[in-house]
Write an enzyme that holds these catalytic residues in place. Structure first.
Site, PDB file in Angstrom:
ATOM      1  N   CYS A   1     -45.264  68.644  31.913  1.00 55.80           N
ATOM      2  CA  CYS A   1     -44.957  68.394  33.318  1.00 55.80           C
ATOM      3  C   CYS A   1     -45.384  66.964  33.679  1.00 55.80           C
ATOM      4  O   CYS A   1     -46.190  66.359  32.982  1.00 55.80           O
ATOM      5  CB  CYS A   1     -45.695  69.407  34.201  1.00 55.80           C
ATOM      6  SG  CYS A   1     -44.860  71.009  34.299  1.00 55.80           S
TER       7      CYS A   1
ATOM      8  N   HIS B   1     -37.783  71.821  26.514  1.00 56.88           N
ATOM      9  CA  HIS B   1     -37.915  70.644  25.660  1.00 56.88           C
ATOM     10  C   HIS B   1     -37.317  70.906  24.288  1.00 56.88           C
ATOM     11  O   HIS B   1     -37.121  72.055  23.896  1.00 56.88           O
ATOM     12  CB  HIS B   1     -39.398  70.273  25.501  1.00 56.88           C
ATOM     13  CG  HIS B   1     -40.154  71.188  24.582  1.00 56.88           C
ATOM     14  ND1 HIS B   1     -40.523  72.470  24.945  1.00 56.88           N
ATOM     15  CD2 HIS B   1     -40.584  71.025  23.308  1.00 56.88           C
ATOM     16  CE1 HIS B   1     -41.169  73.045  23.937  1.00 56.88           C
ATOM     17  NE2 HIS B   1     -41.212  72.201  22.942  1.00 56.88           N
TER      18      HIS B   1
END
Lengths: 369, 369
Positions: free
Chosen positions: A80, A195
């Site tokens: 993040c 990701h």
């Protein structure tokens, strides 16, 4: 649409690259103010590889990875943005797409030397696991997935993949570049934030080595082109047929859900795609991921489908002309709540048994939306 | 010690063989009275295989297996003896070791014909998945495991493996015989009763094909013999060194726990072992399984360790002289509560990354009891 690419470094020297696609290109602009304040120690990777005499394949021994971060709570996610003073791997308070060197890499440029053989025995060649491992964050939004991105963002990820494929291909240690996404805890994903990863291997992978051997003896030499033509002619396994891309379930699919996405034009890797191909890829790739996501919906299962999305690219050196870029996308979910496990036949004998018929997988993917 | 071998057939014609090692040799004696009263319909297996043009490997398509029995409650286990009128796969009220043809086989002798190519395209050769799949129940005790058997019973299982290896090698359709045990729900085991399987493949498996290619170019031709000698000389990965058998962690181990068990004498398969070798194997194999079971005990995890035990045997035909019998035993548990998953690098690129060092695996196995 304009995209900005901005390079910086983390406090331990690892490279980080922002790919901004949206005004005010926040993460790139932030490089001037925001620095990684963590003062991480520089990592020296003690990763080596040994040649398995029984298979001729390199096996990488990456013991330092045992201690890597495992499913952290959302409020301590290292992928993040850095917000409210909590530092993460990304020292910006927002980003679009970001790529950076993995903190726990299997392959790295600065890797500890090892003797050329194990135990002084020529049967066991050994080498440092030189190469490079990068992380790609697809979005700063912790709770979404690739399939929920818009086409603009997907296009930015493609730009990042192409950029990194070209860059890693230029490293002396790298023989092949592999962009992939592991999705789902069922396949061992240790970070939930959307990701993928990029590996620059110091060897040609076993799968590509097999393909090279097959292509080298194939009449005419264009094995992947002939497979593409044959799938188009047969039609029974085609899922998407676009202007630049075609998606089909391979005739000998190994997985309960498996589909390949291939450009019509023969290109070696993502870096070689031209703009129109990249534009359509963003749309086709999202379409395909959403079909995989919806695959079990008619059986009442709408939970996230675990998948592996693997970009098979040509090696950097020898054999480059024999391999065409293709995406291999597959899931090991075989029914709601049931996984296809790789047990004795697959894991030990290498003999795949698929409980699903390829033509039926294709029909279900065509219907899934 | 005397052992009795008794053949019979189930109601749908499948073969079943009792291997009794204990007075009064109950299951064999029962053949005269106990018949399978289930009147099961005869099964015709619609299993085919397709050659993957990108790898040159046969992929088996066994769609009928989707509906196989999945983790039944203990009181409806199909591998328990038939008791109190509840019929199971074994029509005897007790048994020692029993082998029978799988009701949901991937490979079968009576298999539906298919065209020689998929979609009329020479790129995709196809064949019926002819061969044979057998189940081996190690004991009638539903709640134990192979590691808890006594040496006498383990010896009977070895006898059954050797018997079936010889028998299946004699079938026209079979090119290689593979005896294995998948243990643990973490790797997809669908029946908890202690059992293994035997596959008679109609092709030489991909792993053995690789080994044959390596052995064929190895100076002197005895690749596995030279590996054995080198492991003995190095010593650092040896776990058990017996009169007839040696166990070592391979120098390029792929799995967080992996060990090979190999006879000193060059033999192609289990059927070729002489009595003294079989006797010691029963002891060594149990010793090794118990070490694997105890592997994580020092980290406080004494739950059953999932493993795959795979007997790599020589092909029936060409190349038989190049392959020595060896057991490949491995677990994908990498730490208490954590599994080694085969994700993008392993599943899609074929590139194994091991987080454990082979010498450390060996040291832990030596210490584990």
């Amino acid at each position: 649409m304009s995209r900005h690419r901005t390079c910086t470094r983390l406090s331990d020297g690892r490279e980080l690259i922002y790919f901004d696609d949206t005004e005010p290109y926040a993460s790139g602009a932030a490089v001037r103010e925001c620095h990684d304040g963590r003062q991480l120690p520089a990592v020296r990777t003690a990763s080596s590889m040994r040649l398995d005499p029984l298979t001729g394949e390199w096996v990488t021994i990456a013991a330092h990875r045992m201690d890597r971060t495992h499913l952290p709570a959302a409020d301590s996610c290292p992928l993040c943005p850095t917000r409210s003073g909590r530092p993460t791997e990304i020292p910006a308070d927002d980003y679009d797409v970001v790529v950076f060197e993995n903190r726990f890499p299997s392959f790295a440029e600065d890797v500890t030397p090892v003797p050329a053989v194990v135990d002084g025995t020529a049967l066991w060649p050994q080498a440092p696991a030189a190469g490079r491992c990068e992380m790609v964050c697809f979005t700063s939004d912790h709770d979404c997935s690739f399939a929920t991105l818009d086409a603009r963002r997907a296009r930015t990820v493609i730009e990042a993949w192409a950029d990194r494929t070209a860059a890693l291909s230029g490293l002396d240690s790298v023989a092949q570049v592999f962009c992939f996404e592991n999705r789902g805890e069922e396949i061992g994903v240790t970070l939930r934030h959307p990701h993928g990863q990029i590996y620059g291997y110091p060897f040609v992978t076993p799968r590509t080595t097999q393909l090279l051997a097959r292509a080298a003896v194939h009449p005419g030499g264009d094995l992947l082109g002939d497979v593409l033509d044959a799938e188009r002619r047969a039609g029974s396994r085609v899922v998407i047929d676009g202007e630049h891309w075609i998606a089909f379930v391979p005739a000998a699919a190994r997985w309960p859900v498996e589909v390949h996405l291939v450009p019509h034009r023969a290109v070696p890797d993502l870096a070689a795609l031209h703009d129109a191909e990249r534009d359509e890829l963003a749309v086709c790739y999202l379409d395909l991921l959403r079909r995989v996501e919806a695959f079990f919906a008619d059986e009442g299962d709408t939970s996230p489908v675990p998948y592996i999305a693997a970009w098979q690219q040509a090696p950097v050196g020898d054999g480059r002309e024999l391999v065409r870029l293709h995406l291999q996308l597959f899931s090991l979910r075989r029914a709601p709540g049931k996984l296809k496990y790789l047990a004795g036949s697959e894991s030990a004998a290498g003999a795949w048994i698929n409980d699903e018929v390829p033509e039926r997988i294709a029909a279900r993917l065509r219907d899934a939306r």
